[in-house]
Design an enzyme around this catalytic site. Structure first.
Site, short mmCIF file in Angstrom:
data_model
loop_
_atom_site.label_atom_id
_atom_site.label_comp_id
_atom_site.label_asym_id
_atom_site.label_seq_id
_atom_site.Cartn_x
_atom_site.Cartn_y
_atom_site.Cartn_z
N ARG A 178 -46.87 7.30 -8.42
CA ARG A 178 -46.07 6.02 -8.11
C ARG A 178 -46.18 5.02 -7.28
O ARG A 178 -46.37 4.12 -7.51
CB ARG A 178 -44.80 6.90 -7.73
CG ARG A 178 -44.41 7.45 -8.74
CD ARG A 178 -42.42 7.98 -8.85
NE ARG A 178 -41.87 9.12 -9.61
CZ ARG A 178 -40.90 9.83 -9.91
NH1 ARG A 178 -40.33 10.17 -8.68
NH2 ARG A 178 -40.55 9.45 -11.31
N HIS B 35 -36.75 4.48 -3.45
CA HIS B 35 -36.13 5.84 -4.45
C HIS B 35 -36.23 7.09 -3.87
O HIS B 35 -35.13 7.70 -3.92
CB HIS B 35 -37.76 5.84 -5.73
CG HIS B 35 -36.91 6.47 -6.68
ND1 HIS B 35 -35.82 6.85 -7.91
CD2 HIS B 35 -38.12 7.96 -7.64
CE1 HIS B 35 -36.01 7.55 -8.03
NE2 HIS B 35 -37.19 7.90 -7.87
N ARG C 205 -44.71 11.84 -3.43
CA ARG C 205 -43.84 12.82 -4.04
C ARG C 205 -44.76 12.49 -5.52
O ARG C 205 -44.51 11.87 -6.21
CB ARG C 205 -42.47 12.74 -4.71
CG ARG C 205 -41.93 13.66 -4.69
CD ARG C 205 -40.61 13.37 -4.65
NE ARG C 205 -39.72 12.41 -4.87
CZ ARG C 205 -39.72 12.39 -6.68
NH1 ARG C 205 -39.52 13.09 -7.28
NH2 ARG C 205 -38.09 11.22 -7.08
N GLU D 85 -45.14 12.77 -16.91
CA GLU D 85 -45.02 11.69 -15.99
C GLU D 85 -46.28 11.31 -14.94
O GLU D 85 -46.92 12.29 -15.14
CB GLU D 85 -43.49 12.16 -15.08
CG GLU D 85 -42.58 12.37 -15.76
CD GLU D 85 -40.55 12.23 -15.00
OE1 GLU D 85 -41.21 12.27 -13.73
OE2 GLU D 85 -39.83 12.63 -15.83
#
Length: 530
Positions: free
Chosen positions: A284, A343, A378, A120
């Site tokens: 992200r 999120h 994160r 990811e």
């Protein structure tokens, strides 16, 4: 609060039934503690079930990967605000925590005896273990709930935690709650663990369930704990776009990009090329900001995730496939329309990696806590890992703290019942408009004014009132911190201060409440943690 209708006692009260809470509850029972779990909805209705990607963990069977590399990726994603000791402790404890999770019945995807891995954003290796393709959280929740049902844990569903009650010394001695009928109750306990999740419902569009209203952070602040890094709200870059909408939106897991999907604008241009060395697999915060910029540049309502070249999409990503099918999209032939949505809360109640806060008897684990693992952003799939590891460590801390002297039957002191409550719709619109991915001083001030004008003082008499009070306090805290941090770092993007400022390197903002119950901004987030 009105007169207590019922009262019970326990050794440990756990608020929340996600991965951190149920892990701690199960370990507590195994250690001989009387455990009560308090949850607002059904036991499996929290955020854990919606986690698609997996658990980031180094198991030693991927050539070239190491715990040190995982630590380095986490630090890089966190923008200089991680606590390196906490990062090393939590990541180093990952393999053991995953092993114990499997012993409790979690079935990860595997080929033979070897667990499958995916990659990811922000990760330098394929190290994310997953279950059910893209249903990892649901499988973990299933296993933990099944284990809880077979244990001696008492579960109170349909109850919202209101306040931690303390004795004259400031030590926690219980928890006040309201059930779905508004009837107040008291749970006497020397230890209360907050594992209630984040505050995604602070925004109009989120991947979070309706339960994610920041109750735990608000409760901890009122009890005298501190919170930190509240301004770092992570927006997931790829949520399925189906038109203007509010509430929980379907997630398109980052693992889709990890296995080769490409972000494109409506002309087909792969716009992440050149933005970051990892392109579509950048952290992200980078991807979410890039999508937002490209939408503004092109006047588009969404961008597109091109997964048409991935073989076996439906089998590998059944949850995403089902969400797409509901709106008539076939990822095998159609680019998936995506947009960012709130999120994950990178900040929360300041706690150690053992869950201890600065309030004796009050612990925090999971998304509600700020352990220093995440910093300003994160790293993908570190959240389930943190919940597992800290959830286990909390019970050890509780057992150690039980040896401390305390009154046999403490007289509990309830906090003042009246709190600030603003209209939820006003709060969500103000935060979504002025305190989302792009922020500036003018917008933050406007949001603060809007929340203040919609605020009155009242005593919460039901779940909605408790949640609205929590969202009001979280909005005040996020806006205060975001206004103070005059730079852009990680999830916090100030359009009027677009660059990083070295003055803020390794500087976290700490939030406490003044005598009037309003957030006050300071520094040194770990001060006062036991």
């Amino acid at each position: 609060m009105s007169t207590t209708v019922w009262e019970a006692s326990a050794d440990l009260v756990v608020v929340g039934s996600g991965v951190a809470g149920l892990t701690a509850a199960l370990d507590g029972v195994r250690a001989g503690l009387r455990v009560v779990v308090v949850t607002k909805d059904a036991i499996d209705a929290g955020s854990t079930r919606w986690a698609q990607g997996g658990v980031a963990v180094v198991l030693g069977d991927i050539a070239g990967d190491s715990v040190g590399a995982h630590v380095a990726d986490t630090m890089a994603a966190g923008g200089g605000l991680n606590d390196e000791t906490a990062v090393a402790e939590i990541i180093g404890a990952g393999p053991g925590a995953v092993r114990r999770l499997r012993e409790r019945g979690t079935l990860f995807d595997a080929r033979g005896t070897r667990l499958e891995r995916t990659r990811e954003g922000g990760h330098s290796a394929f190290r994310v273990v997953h279950a059910g393709g893209d249903a990892t959280g649901a499988e973990i929740e299933r296993a933990l709930v099944a284990a809880a049902v077979n244990s001696e844990i008492t579960v109170l569903t349909g109850c919202v935690a209101v306040d931690a009650l303390r004795d004259a010394s400031g030590r926690v001695g219980g928890l006040s709650v309201l059930d779905d009928a508004g009837r107040p109750g008291l749970l006497r306990a020397p230890a209360v663990l907050l594992a209630s999740g984040g505050y995604g419902q602070l925004y109009s569009s989120t991947t979070n369930p309706e339960t994610s209203t920041g109750d735990g952070v608000a409760l901890a602040l009122r009890a005298g704990a501190s919170a930190s890094d509240l301004e770092f709200v992570q927006f997931h870059p790829t949520v399925l776009y189906t038109g203007p909408a509010v509430g929980r939106r379907p997630l398109v897991t980052e693992a889709v990009r990890g296995e080769g999907a490409i972000l494109r604008d409506r002309t087909g241009h792969a716009f992440m090329t050149g933005v970051h060395p990892l392109a579509d697999l950048a952290p992200r915060d980078v991807v979410a900001a890039a999508i937002t910029r490209r939408m503004a540049e092109t006047g588009a309502d969404c961008m597109y995730l091109d997964a048409t070249g991935l073989e076996g999409f439906a089998a590998r990503f059944p949850t995403v496939s089902a969400s797409c099918a509901e709106v008539g999209i076939d990822p095998r032939t159609d680019p998936i329309p995506v947009t960012p949505a709130a999120h994950y809360a990178c900040g929360g109640v300041v706690a150690g990696t053992d869950g201890r806060t600065r309030v004796p008897g009050l612990y925090a684990a999971g998304e509600v806590a700020r352990t220093g693992l995440h910093g300003a952003n994160r790293l993908a799939s570190n959240s389930l890992l943190e919940g597992l590891v800290v959830g286990e460590r909390v019970v050890r801390a509780v057992l150690e703290d039980r040896a401390l002297p305390r009154p046999a039957s403490p007289q509990l002191i309830s906090p003042a019942p009246a709190v600030a409550i603003a209209d939820r719709g006003v709060v969500q619109r103000a935060m979504s408009t002025c305190a989302a991915i792009g922020r500036d001083a003018t917008g933050l001030a406007a949001a603060s004014d809007a929340v203040e004008q919609a605020t009155s003082t009242a005593v919460p008499i039901d779940r909605a009132g408790v949640e609205d009070a929590a969202l009001t306090l979280l909005a005040q805290g996020v806006l205060a911190a975001a206004g103070t941090r005059r730079e852009s770092r990680g999830c916090h993007v100030r359009t009027d201060f677009p660059g990083r400022d070295d003055v803020w390197q390794r500087e976290s903002l700490v939030i406490t409440l003044d005598e009037a119950g309003l957030p006050v901004v300071g520094r040194d987030a770990m001060a006062g943690v036991a």
